[in-house]
Scaffold this motif. Structure first.
Motif, short mmCIF file in Angstrom:
data_model
loop_
_atom_site.label_atom_id
_atom_site.label_comp_id
_atom_site.label_asym_id
_atom_site.label_seq_id
_atom_site.Cartn_x
_atom_site.Cartn_y
_atom_site.Cartn_z
N SER A 13 -33.32 1.29 27.05
CA SER A 13 -32.22 1.77 27.79
C SER A 13 -32.94 2.89 29.17
O SER A 13 -32.11 3.09 29.56
N LYS A 145 -27.90 5.32 28.44
CA LYS A 145 -27.49 3.65 27.82
C LYS A 145 -27.49 3.01 28.25
O LYS A 145 -28.58 3.00 29.59
N ASN A 146 -26.93 1.21 27.12
CA ASN A 146 -27.72 0.27 27.77
C ASN A 146 -27.10 -0.54 27.47
O ASN A 146 -25.93 -0.31 26.46
N VAL A 147 -26.31 -1.91 27.92
CA VAL A 147 -25.68 -3.24 27.59
C VAL A 147 -26.29 -3.75 26.86
O VAL A 147 -27.49 -4.24 26.71
N CYS A 148 -25.06 -4.43 26.01
CA CYS A 148 -25.52 -5.75 25.13
C CYS A 148 -26.65 -7.15 25.36
O CYS A 148 -25.97 -7.09 26.96
N GLN A 149 -27.11 -7.29 25.04
CA GLN A 149 -28.19 -8.91 25.99
C GLN A 149 -27.17 -10.07 25.95
O GLN A 149 -27.37 -11.15 26.74
N TYR A 150 -25.56 -9.20 24.89
CA TYR A 150 -25.37 -11.02 25.13
C TYR A 150 -23.64 -11.11 25.44
O TYR A 150 -22.70 -11.51 26.14
N CYS A 151 -23.40 -9.59 26.26
CA CYS A 151 -21.93 -9.35 26.19
C CYS A 151 -21.87 -7.81 27.24
O CYS A 151 -23.13 -7.41 27.43
N SER A 152 -20.77 -7.70 27.62
CA SER A 152 -20.67 -6.08 28.86
C SER A 152 -20.63 -4.87 27.52
O SER A 152 -20.17 -4.18 28.29
N SER A 153 -20.61 -4.84 26.58
CA SER A 153 -20.58 -3.94 25.78
C SER A 153 -21.97 -3.35 25.65
O SER A 153 -23.05 -3.22 25.94
N LYS A 154 -21.41 -1.91 25.23
CA LYS A 154 -22.50 -0.56 24.69
C LYS A 154 -23.21 -0.66 23.83
O LYS A 154 -23.16 -1.68 22.72
N CYS A 191 -24.98 -5.01 20.73
CA CYS A 191 -23.82 -4.34 20.42
C CYS A 191 -23.53 -4.32 18.91
O CYS A 191 -23.75 -5.15 18.58
#
Ligand SMILES: [Zn+2]
Length: 202
Positions: A13, A145-154, A191
């Protein structure tokens, strides 16, 4: 008044990049900072530098063991030269006692202490000791913050895979590298939904 900060996030992150930028700001103003790092992180194979994947720079860090008293450590440094700030890399690996010692450094020596680390271990439902103690003692708690590898959730969790298989229990100091190709042990920022139901790896 100095403060104890905990800046937490998932893997990748940008916590280390943030630490290095803060350190450079102090250094550019001619101020003395100490960077410390628990000696458990061996991800880079080099044990004396703080490096980031995000920025091309590194700074030397003092490696500390589990048994090091961080108040005594800081007092010894201050007696040589005034210290304007202490930055802690991989702060999740601090012991509970060491976090408390850093809180006393803030209050008694009036030195700001900025701790960067992971909130959640890959182990189902577990915080790291250092992170739990920082949640308790810190004056200011901030999320990087960072974004999930597989979706746009945190991304709030770190999924560990060994040879592609998700792991939910084991040794808390196992380190891997998200970017390392062909690595059999690696972490992915995810996420909660994808932590509990990770997609199969190709
Ligand atoms: Zn997700």
């Amino acid at each position: 008044m100095a403060k104890l900060y905990f800046r937490y996030g998932a893997m990748n992150s940008g916590k280390t990049a943030n630490l290095l930028m803060v350190a450079h700001n102090y250094i550019n103003q001619g101020k003395n900072v100490i960077i410390i790092k628990p000696d458990k992180d061996t991800r880079w194979g080099i044990k004396i530098e703080v490096k980031s994947r995000a920025i091309v720079t590194s700074l030397p860090a003092a490696l500390i063991s589990d048994s090091e008293d961080l108040f005594a450590f800081t007092q010894a440094r201050v007696s040589e030269k005034p210290v304007e700030a202490i930055l802690v890399e991989e702060a999740q690996f601090l012991t509970k006692d060491q976090v408390r010692q850093l809180a006393v450094v803030v209050d008694k020596l009036n030195i700001p202490v900025l701790c960067y680390g992971l909130r959640c271990s890959y182990i189902d439902g577990e915080l790291f000791d250092g992170s739990a103690a920082l949640m308790y003692w810190a004056d200011t708690i901030e999320e990087v913050k960072n974004v999930c590898q597989y979706c746009s959730s945190k991304a709030t969790k770190n999924l560990l895979r060994v040879n592609g298989v998700p792991q939910y229990s084991g040794d808390n100091v196992v380190m891997g590298d998200v970017d390392m190709e062909g690595s059999s042990i690696y972490y992915t920022p995810v996420c909660r939904r994808h932590y509990l139901n990770p997609p199969a790896e190709d």
